[in-house]
Design an enzyme around this catalytic site. Structure first.
Site, PDB file in Angstrom:
ATOM      1  N   LYS A  17       0.824  -1.214   0.000  1.00 44.36           N
ATOM      2  CA  LYS A  17       0.000   0.000   0.000  1.00 44.36           C
ATOM      3  C   LYS A  17       0.861   1.268   0.000  1.00 44.36           C
ATOM      4  O   LYS A  17       0.612   2.198  -0.766  1.00 44.36           O
ATOM      5  CB  LYS A  17      -0.949  -0.013   1.201  1.00 44.36           C
ATOM      6  CG  LYS A  17      -1.977  -1.150   1.154  1.00 44.36           C
ATOM      7  CD  LYS A  17      -2.931  -1.134   2.310  1.00 44.36           C
ATOM      8  CE  LYS A  17      -2.322  -1.601   3.598  1.00 44.36           C
ATOM      9  NZ  LYS A  17      -1.976  -3.045   3.590  1.00 44.36           N
ATOM     10  N   THR A  18       1.872   1.310   0.848  1.00 44.67           N
ATOM     11  CA  THR A  18       2.761   2.478   0.905  1.00 44.67           C
ATOM     12  C   THR A  18       3.573   2.599  -0.375  1.00 44.67           C
ATOM     13  O   THR A  18       3.748   3.703  -0.914  1.00 44.67           O
ATOM     14  CB  THR A  18       3.701   2.369   2.123  1.00 44.67           C
ATOM     15  OG1 THR A  18       2.921   2.261   3.314  1.00 44.67           O
ATOM     16  CG2 THR A  18       4.593   3.597   2.218  1.00 44.67           C
ATOM     17  N   ASP A  47      -1.677   6.743   6.220  1.00 51.69           N
ATOM     18  CA  ASP A  47      -1.634   5.339   6.598  1.00 51.69           C
ATOM     19  C   ASP A  47      -2.534   5.126   7.818  1.00 51.69           C
ATOM     20  O   ASP A  47      -2.784   6.057   8.580  1.00 51.69           O
ATOM     21  CB  ASP A  47      -0.191   4.941   6.938  1.00 51.69           C
ATOM     22  CG  ASP A  47       0.031   3.438   6.890  1.00 51.69           C
ATOM     23  OD1 ASP A  47      -0.883   2.716   6.440  1.00 51.69           O
ATOM     24  OD2 ASP A  47       1.112   2.991   7.305  1.00 51.69           O
ATOM     25  N   THR A  60      -5.802  -1.688   6.878  1.00 54.24           N
ATOM     26  CA  THR A  60      -5.950  -3.141   6.927  1.00 54.24           C
ATOM     27  C   THR A  60      -7.345  -3.502   7.432  1.00 54.24           C
ATOM     28  O   THR A  60      -7.699  -4.671   7.482  1.00 54.24           O
ATOM     29  CB  THR A  60      -4.894  -3.761   7.871  1.00 54.24           C
ATOM     30  OG1 THR A  60      -4.985  -3.137   9.150  1.00 54.24           O
ATOM     31  CG2 THR A  60      -3.487  -3.556   7.316  1.00 54.24           C
ATOM     32  N   ARG A  71       6.812  -7.950   2.133  1.00 50.91           N
ATOM     33  CA  ARG A  71       7.578  -7.408   3.267  1.00 50.91           C
ATOM     34  C   ARG A  71       8.316  -8.513   4.004  1.00 50.91           C
ATOM     35  O   ARG A  71       9.461  -8.345   4.419  1.00 50.91           O
ATOM     36  CB  ARG A  71       6.638  -6.664   4.226  1.00 50.91           C
ATOM     37  CG  ARG A  71       7.368  -6.009   5.413  1.00 50.91           C
ATOM     38  CD  ARG A  71       6.379  -5.313   6.334  1.00 50.91           C
ATOM     39  NE  ARG A  71       5.776  -4.167   5.670  1.00 50.91           N
ATOM     40  CZ  ARG A  71       4.679  -3.546   6.093  1.00 50.91           C
ATOM     41  NH1 ARG A  71       4.053  -4.008   7.163  1.00 50.91           N
ATOM     42  NH2 ARG A  71       4.204  -2.503   5.457  1.00 50.91           N
TER      43      ARG A  71
END
Length: 332
Positions: free
Chosen positions: A57-58, A102, A151, A210
Site C-alpha cells: 500500500k505504501t 496510513d 488493513t 515485506r
C-alpha cells in the site's frame, strides 16, 4: 525497524508502475487513473488501498506520486489528533501533490469531518472563536490526491469510505510473484541467488513481499558474515532453522497455536480467550497476527463453538486426523 532496514526497504521499492510485480488489477486501475489525471490537469478522485499488512500500500502510494511528478506527504491516522494538524499539512501542499494517510481508520471523528469538504470541494472549513460568536471560515486548499491505506476497511465510517473514488484491494502474492520480487531485490542488493533458493524463501514468505524482503535481509547478513557469495538451499536451511521457520513459513508461535488445539485439547473447539490463555498471549495477537495466515492456508476453521484445526493442519503437526476423530466420537 532500524534506520538501516528502512533505507534498504526504500531502496528496494519500485518507483514506477512498470517495475511493480503483482496486483495486476490494481496496477491496471492506477494506470487509467494516472492517465486521466494527466489529461485533465488536476485530480478529481481519491484512492483507498485496503488489504493485508505488507502487501504494497505504501509502495503504490509513492509510485502514484512519482508517476504524477508530484511531492508526497506521508502521515498516519494514529498521529493526527486535532483538526489543526490536518490543516497545517494541507496548507503546506501544492496542486497535484499526494497526501498519504496510513492507518486511516484511526483518524479521530473530528478530523474525518474536516476532510469531507477537502475531498469533495478542495475547501477547508476552519472555526474561529468559541460559543455564540464562533464563525466558520472556508479556505481553498490545493487540488491534491488523498490516498488512504488500511488493513481494516470495516472500521472506516461510511461517509469517509464513500468519498474515495477508487477502492482498491491488495491481496496476498503468489509464489511466482514473490520469486520475481526476491530475484529483483537480490540484484539491487548486489548478490546472486539461485532460483531454487529464491523459491525456498518465497514459500516461507506467507504471500507477503515485506516478509520476503525481511528474510532476504537476513540472508544478506549470513552471506556477509560467512563471506560465501553463493546463496544456496543448504545455507538457507541453517538460516530458517535459526529463524524457526518451517516449510510453510510458520513461526514458533504459529506451531504452538496448532499444538494447543491439535494435541493439548485433541482438536475440540476452543474459544479465542482459552487459546490466548494457553499461549500466554493477548487476544489481539491471536486474532490479528497468528490466525489470518492460518485461515488463509486452510489450517483452521472458525465454528460457532470455537476454533478447530483442519485435517491438513493436523497432518502438519504429526497428528493423524482419523485418530482424533475416533477419540472425539468416543466422548460423545
Amino acid at each position: 525497524m532500524s534506520d538501516t532496514t528502512l533505507n534498504t526497504v526504500r531502496r528496494l521499492r519500485p518507483k514506477k508502475l512498470s517495475d511493480y510485480i503483482g496486483q495486476s488489477n490494481v496496477i491496471q486501475n492506477l494506470k487509467m487513473f494516472i492517465s486521466a489525471v494527466k489529461k485533465r490537469g488536476n485530480p478529481t478522485e481519491h484512492i483507498l488501498f485496503y488489504g493485508p499488512s505488507g502487501t504494497g500500500k505504501t509502495t503504490l502510494s509513492n509510485i502514484v506520486a512519482n508517476e504524477l511528478g508530484s511531492e508526497i506527504k506521508i502521515t498516519s491516522g494514529a498521529v493526527i489528533e486535532r483538526a489543526g494538524d490536518i490543516a497545517a499539512i494541507l496548507t503546506s501542499m501544492n496542486d497535484k501533490d499526494v497526501l498519504f494517510i496510513d492507518e486511516i481508520h484511526r483518524l479521530p471523528k473530528n478530523v474525518e469531518e474536516v476532510l469531507y469538504p477537502v475531498m469533495e470541494e478542495f475547501a477547508l472549513d476552519i472555526i474561529i472563536g468559541k460559543g455564540p460568536s464562533a464563525r466558520t471560515v472556508r479556505l481553498s486548499v490545493p487540488h491534491i490526491t488523498i490516498i488512504g491505506a488500511t488493513t481494516r476497511l470495516a472500521m472506516l465510517s461510511t461517509p469517509l469510505r464513500e468519498r474515495f473514488g477508487l477502492l482498491l484491494r491488495l491481496d496476498y502474492y503468489s509464489e511466482k510473484e514473490l520469486l520475481n520480487i526476491i530475484k529483483r531485490s537480490s540484484v539491487l542488493l548486489k548478490f546472486k541467488i539461485s532460483d531454487e533458493a529464491a523459491l525456498s524463501i518465497a514459500k516461507r514468505s506467507r504471500g507477503t513481499p515485506r516478509i520476503a524482503i525481511r528474510i532476504l535481509n537476513r540472508v544478506r547478513d549470513v552471506r556477509d558474515m560467512s563471506g560465501d557469495s553463493n546463496i544456496d538451499v543448504k545455507m538457507l536451511e541453517n538460516l530458517f532453522s535459526m529463524m524457526e521457520l518451517d516449510g510453510l513459513g510458520l513461526s514458533n508461535i504459529d506451531r504452538k497455536y496448532l499444538n494447543v488445539l491439535g494435541k493439548k485439547y485433541k482438536n475440540n473447539p476452543l474459544g479465542v480467550e482459552t487459546i490466548a490463555s494457553s499461549l500466554s498471549e493477548d487476544k489481539k495477537t491471536i486474532e490479528e497476527f497468528i490466525e489470518p495466515y492460518l485461515l488463509q492456508i486452510g489450517f483452521i476453521k472458525k465454528t460457532t463453538r470455537g476454533r478447530v484445526l483442519t485435517d491438513e493442519a493436523l497432518n502438519h503437526i504429526g497428528v493423524k486426523a482419523s485418530k482424533i476423530k475416533e477419540k472425539q466420537e468416543k466422548l460423545i
